[in-house]
Design a protein around this motif. Structure first.
Motif, PDB file in Angstrom:
ATOM      1  N   LEU A 147       0.875  -1.177   0.000  1.00  0.00           N
ATOM      2  CA  LEU A 147       0.000   0.000   0.000  1.00  0.00           C
ATOM      3  C   LEU A 147       0.908   1.221   0.000  1.00  0.00           C
ATOM      4  CD1 LEU A 147      -2.897   1.191   0.282  1.00  0.00           C
ATOM      5  CD2 LEU A 147      -2.540   1.124   2.769  1.00  0.00           C
ATOM      6  N   GLN A 148       0.960   1.921  -1.127  1.00  0.00           N
ATOM      7  CA  GLN A 148       1.953   2.973  -1.322  1.00  0.00           C
ATOM      8  C   GLN A 148       1.304   4.310  -1.670  1.00  0.00           C
ATOM      9  OE1 GLN A 148       5.718   2.188  -1.414  1.00  0.00           O
ATOM     10  NE2 GLN A 148       4.714   0.704  -0.089  1.00  0.00           N
ATOM     11  N   GLY A 149       1.892   5.375  -1.140  1.00  0.00           N
ATOM     12  CA  GLY A 149       1.400   6.704  -1.477  1.00  0.00           C
ATOM     13  C   GLY A 149       1.217   7.573  -0.242  1.00  0.00           C
ATOM     14  N   PRO A 150       1.087   8.884  -0.419  1.00  0.00           N
ATOM     15  CA  PRO A 150       0.991   9.809   0.714  1.00  0.00           C
ATOM     16  C   PRO A 150      -0.217   9.587   1.618  1.00  0.00           C
ATOM     17  CG  PRO A 150       0.591  10.947  -1.383  1.00  0.00           C
ATOM     18  CD  PRO A 150       1.111   9.594  -1.718  1.00  0.00           C
ATOM     19  N   LEU A 151      -1.268   8.932   1.114  1.00  0.00           N
ATOM     20  CA  LEU A 151      -2.452   8.687   1.950  1.00  0.00           C
ATOM     21  C   LEU A 151      -2.503   7.269   2.520  1.00  0.00           C
ATOM     22  CD1 LEU A 151      -5.249  10.547  -0.084  1.00  0.00           C
ATOM     23  CD2 LEU A 151      -3.684  11.432   1.658  1.00  0.00           C
ATOM     24  N   ALA A 152      -1.421   6.508   2.317  1.00  0.00           N
ATOM     25  CA  ALA A 152      -1.405   5.114   2.779  1.00  0.00           C
ATOM     26  C   ALA A 152      -1.624   5.010   4.285  1.00  0.00           C
ATOM     27  CB  ALA A 152      -0.085   4.457   2.383  1.00  0.00           C
ATOM     28  N   SER A 186       5.349  -3.518   7.425  1.00  0.00           N
ATOM     29  CA  SER A 186       6.616  -2.786   7.409  1.00  0.00           C
ATOM     30  C   SER A 186       6.466  -1.482   6.647  1.00  0.00           C
ATOM     31  CB  SER A 186       7.728  -3.631   6.784  1.00  0.00           C
ATOM     32  OG  SER A 186       7.496  -3.851   5.409  1.00  0.00           O
ATOM     33  N   GLN A 187       7.225  -0.485   7.098  1.00  0.00           N
ATOM     34  CA  GLN A 187       7.243   0.799   6.399  1.00  0.00           C
ATOM     35  C   GLN A 187       8.375   0.735   5.362  1.00  0.00           C
ATOM     36  OE1 GLN A 187       7.750   5.530   7.270  1.00  0.00           O
ATOM     37  NE2 GLN A 187       6.837   4.344   8.937  1.00  0.00           N
ATOM     38  N   THR A 188       8.057   0.114   4.235  1.00  0.00           N
ATOM     39  CA  THR A 188       9.011  -0.113   3.154  1.00  0.00           C
ATOM     40  C   THR A 188       8.270  -0.002   1.828  1.00  0.00           C
ATOM     41  OG1 THR A 188       8.591  -2.487   3.444  1.00  0.00           O
ATOM     42  CG2 THR A 188      10.621  -1.621   4.426  1.00  0.00           C
ATOM     43  N   GLY A 189       9.001  -0.015   0.729  1.00  0.00           N
ATOM     44  CA  GLY A 189       8.355   0.027  -0.583  1.00  0.00           C
ATOM     45  C   GLY A 189       9.364   0.222  -1.691  1.00  0.00           C
ATOM     46  N   TYR A 190       8.855   0.201  -2.922  1.00  0.00           N
ATOM     47  CA  TYR A 190       9.714   0.250  -4.113  1.00  0.00           C
ATOM     48  C   TYR A 190       9.173   1.284  -5.096  1.00  0.00           C
ATOM     49  CZ  TYR A 190      12.680  -1.946  -7.746  1.00  0.00           C
ATOM     50  OH  TYR A 190      13.633  -2.224  -8.719  1.00  0.00           O
ATOM     51  N   THR A 191       8.641   2.390  -4.519  1.00  0.00           N
ATOM     52  CA  THR A 191       7.975   3.381  -5.364  1.00  0.00           C
ATOM     53  C   THR A 191       8.537   4.797  -5.206  1.00  0.00           C
ATOM     54  OG1 THR A 191       6.306   3.849  -3.662  1.00  0.00           O
ATOM     55  CG2 THR A 191       5.787   2.108  -5.274  1.00  0.00           C
ATOM     56  N   GLY A 192       9.362   5.016  -4.174  1.00  0.00           N
ATOM     57  CA  GLY A 192       9.823   6.367  -3.894  1.00  0.00           C
ATOM     58  C   GLY A 192       8.831   7.180  -3.086  1.00  0.00           C
ATOM     59  N   GLU A 193       7.731   6.545  -2.670  1.00  0.00           N
ATOM     60  CA  GLU A 193       6.732   7.204  -1.824  1.00  0.00           C
ATOM     61  C   GLU A 193       6.734   6.580  -0.437  1.00  0.00           C
ATOM     62  OE1 GLU A 193       4.991   9.850  -2.277  1.00  0.00           O
ATOM     63  OE2 GLU A 193       5.582  10.093  -4.365  1.00  0.00           O
ATOM     64  N   SER A 194       6.112   7.275   0.520  1.00  0.00           N
ATOM     65  CA  SER A 194       5.870   6.644   1.813  1.00  0.00           C
ATOM     66  C   SER A 194       4.830   5.549   1.600  1.00  0.00           C
ATOM     67  CB  SER A 194       5.375   7.679   2.829  1.00  0.00           C
ATOM     68  OG  SER A 194       4.233   8.351   2.317  1.00  0.00           O
ATOM     69  N   LEU A 355      20.767  11.821  -9.295  1.00  0.00           N
ATOM     70  CA  LEU A 355      19.774  10.820  -8.902  1.00  0.00           C
ATOM     71  C   LEU A 355      19.424  11.016  -7.429  1.00  0.00           C
ATOM     72  CD1 LEU A 355      21.245   7.634 -10.672  1.00  0.00           C
ATOM     73  CD2 LEU A 355      19.313   9.065 -11.418  1.00  0.00           C
ATOM     74  N   PRO A 356      18.181  10.709  -7.008  1.00  0.00           N
ATOM     75  CA  PRO A 356      17.088  10.205  -7.846  1.00  0.00           C
ATOM     76  C   PRO A 356      16.451  11.315  -8.679  1.00  0.00           C
ATOM     77  CG  PRO A 356      16.328  10.515  -5.609  1.00  0.00           C
ATOM     78  CD  PRO A 356      17.796  10.803  -5.590  1.00  0.00           C
ATOM     79  N   PHE A 357      15.739  10.917  -9.723  1.00  0.00           N
ATOM     80  CA  PHE A 357      15.022  11.893 -10.552  1.00  0.00           C
ATOM     81  C   PHE A 357      13.916  12.561  -9.734  1.00  0.00           C
ATOM     82  CE2 PHE A 357      16.387   8.417 -13.380  1.00  0.00           C
ATOM     83  CZ  PHE A 357      17.152   9.114 -14.289  1.00  0.00           C
ATOM     84  N   TYR A 358      13.270  11.756  -8.865  1.00  0.00           N
ATOM     85  CA  TYR A 358      12.128  12.234  -8.075  1.00  0.00           C
ATOM     86  C   TYR A 358      12.366  11.956  -6.603  1.00  0.00           C
ATOM     87  CZ  TYR A 358       7.585  12.143  -5.774  1.00  0.00           C
ATOM     88  OH  TYR A 358       6.543  12.357  -4.900  1.00  0.00           O
ATOM     89  N   LYS A 359      12.093  12.950  -5.766  1.00  0.00           N
ATOM     90  CA  LYS A 359      12.120  12.774  -4.299  1.00  0.00           C
ATOM     91  C   LYS A 359      10.796  13.254  -3.737  1.00  0.00           C
ATOM     92  CE  LYS A 359      16.879  13.060  -2.630  1.00  0.00           C
ATOM     93  NZ  LYS A 359      17.845  13.920  -1.923  1.00  0.00           N
ATOM     94  N   LYS A 360      10.185  12.457  -2.882  1.00  0.00           N
ATOM     95  CA  LYS A 360       8.841  12.797  -2.414  1.00  0.00           C
ATOM     96  C   LYS A 360       8.788  14.090  -1.603  1.00  0.00           C
ATOM     97  CE  LYS A 360       8.554  10.055   1.866  1.00  0.00           C
ATOM     98  NZ  LYS A 360       9.859   9.391   1.926  1.00  0.00           N
ATOM     99  N   ASP A 361       9.899  14.468  -0.940  1.00  0.00           N
ATOM    100  CA  ASP A 361       9.859  15.693  -0.142  1.00  0.00           C
ATOM    101  C   ASP A 361       9.865  16.946  -1.022  1.00  0.00           C
ATOM    102  OD1 ASP A 361      13.365  15.584   0.954  1.00  0.00           O
ATOM    103  OD2 ASP A 361      12.456  15.380  -1.000  1.00  0.00           O
ATOM    104  N   LYS A 362      10.061  16.765  -2.313  1.00  0.00           N
ATOM    105  CA  LYS A 362       9.975  17.902  -3.231  1.00  0.00           C
ATOM    106  C   LYS A 362       8.544  18.122  -3.702  1.00  0.00           C
ATOM    107  CE  LYS A 362      14.696  17.714  -4.991  1.00  0.00           C
ATOM    108  NZ  LYS A 362      15.565  17.534  -6.161  1.00  0.00           N
TER     109      LYS A 362
END
Length: 362
Positions: A147-152, A186-194, A355-362
């Protein structure tokens, strides 16, 4: 013959386009499409079936000793409930796989490996294990949802109290009960999001899938598939086995130094890495500035000089321009350098970016 995950019928019910992948039949996209799924994870939440991933348990008094020898990272300082990334090298310093390790207790560790490498990894681990340790492949008995994304978190908090969720990145809570289903979260993932990865029994997986989708419906949660998983990890510049690493590429060449502890007494591949010295190639990011999309195995030029090749490339849905990762010879380019990529016989311009191209804090 390809296997089916416990969620196969759920994918069909959701209209997933099923393809063979890593020995399984999995959805590459749903009717919403890859771009919509990608944006859902970046802006709200997406739910992935990652039950094809492998899980191997190390247990016994020598479990830690074995992990420290077989893997490149150092797990000595881990505490119960912590997760740590690592690479597993061969004797030549190449990557057998990359993986993450969960410390259940001082004598029990879960190791989560890539689906395509599950059997190879397990045989490698067994062959190099010694002393008082048991190495068991439990993959067939474990389902995994991401379950990935800012609203997870907001979605999961509708189902569990906050102290049942890991408070920090790369940590987990075990024996969490969600509607009578026992989970490890677990608080993990493969998307670059929380986001979170939820491990549970095969029998409970379809119920959990439907429960999560219903719970997050008003928060724009949608099912997401392999296509979006790849574009998301590429925007986040996360390496993929078979692309940014393989049996011949070392973790130092692909920039995974943080997961390689050269000060450890020993690990498989350490001597080879020492003998190789400073890497002669490095992984870089490329923003395509010309017309075209780069894919893997395409030559990269600085002027007329061939300096390397791409490893992954796509149009980045959230960034709205094409990107690629590449291996190039050290010393040939820097951030801001202009290069060209040979895309099916046509030179396409690109700029070297950090790298990375995208960072969620941006």
């Amino acid at each position: 013959m390809e296997l089916k995950t416990p969620l196969y019928d759920c994918h069909v019910a959701c209209g997933g386009t099923i393809v063979p992948f890593a020995g399984y039949l999995l959805p590459v996209q749903y009717p919403t499409g890859i771009i919509t799924e990608h944006h859902a994870v970046r802006t709200a939440a997406g739910l992935f079936d990652v039950s094809h991933m492998g899980e191997v348990v190390f247990s016994g008094k020598d479990a830690l000793k074995n992990l420290n020898y077989i893997l490149t990272n150092d797990f000595t300082s881990m505490v119960d409930g912590q997760v740590r990334y690592s690479v597993m090298c061969n004797e030549q310093g190449g990557c057998v796989d990359d993986l993450i390790v969960y410390r259940i207790n001082e004598e029990t560790y879960w190791v989560v490996v890539n689906a395509a490498n599950r059997h190879k990894d397990f045989e490698w681990m067994k062959a190099h294990a010694s002393g008082d340790v048991s190495v068991e492949d439990i993959s067939d008995n474990v389902a995994q949802l991401a379950l990935q994304g800012p609203l997870a978190k907001e979605i999961l908090l509708r189902l569990v109290p906050e102290n049942d969720l890991p408070a920090r990145y790369y940590h987990f809570c075990k024996d969490v009960m969600i509607n009578g289903m026992k989970c490890l979260i677990s608080q993990t993932g493969y998307t670059g999001e929380s986001g979170y990865e939820i491990y549970l029994s095969n029998e409970d997986a379809p119920k959990m899938w439907n429960l999560l989708l219903e719970t997050g419906k008003d928060k724009s949660l949608i099912p997401c598939a392999l296509g979006a998983r790849d574009t998301l990890r590429l925007e986040a510049a996360m390496p993929l086995y078979g692309h940014e690493m393989d049996d011949h590429i070392t973790p130092l060449e692909t920039g995974l130094n943080f997961g390689v502890k050269m000060k450890k007494e020993d690990f498989i591949g350490k001597k080879a890495l020492e003998e190789k010295g400073e890497p002669k190639i490095k992984r870089i990011g490329l923003k395509i500035t010309g017309r075209g999309i780069a894919r893997e195995h395409q030559d990269v030029y600085a002027g007329d000089m061939l300096i390397g090749h791409t490893t992954s490339g796509t149009h980045a849905p959230f960034l709205k321009y094409p990107i690629a990762m590449a291996f190039v010879n050290v010393g040939t380019v820097d951030i801001g350098s202009q290069v060209e990529i040979d895309v099916r016989g046509r030179r396409v311009t690109a700029e070297v970016v950090s790298l990375p191209f995208y960072k969620k804090d941006k």
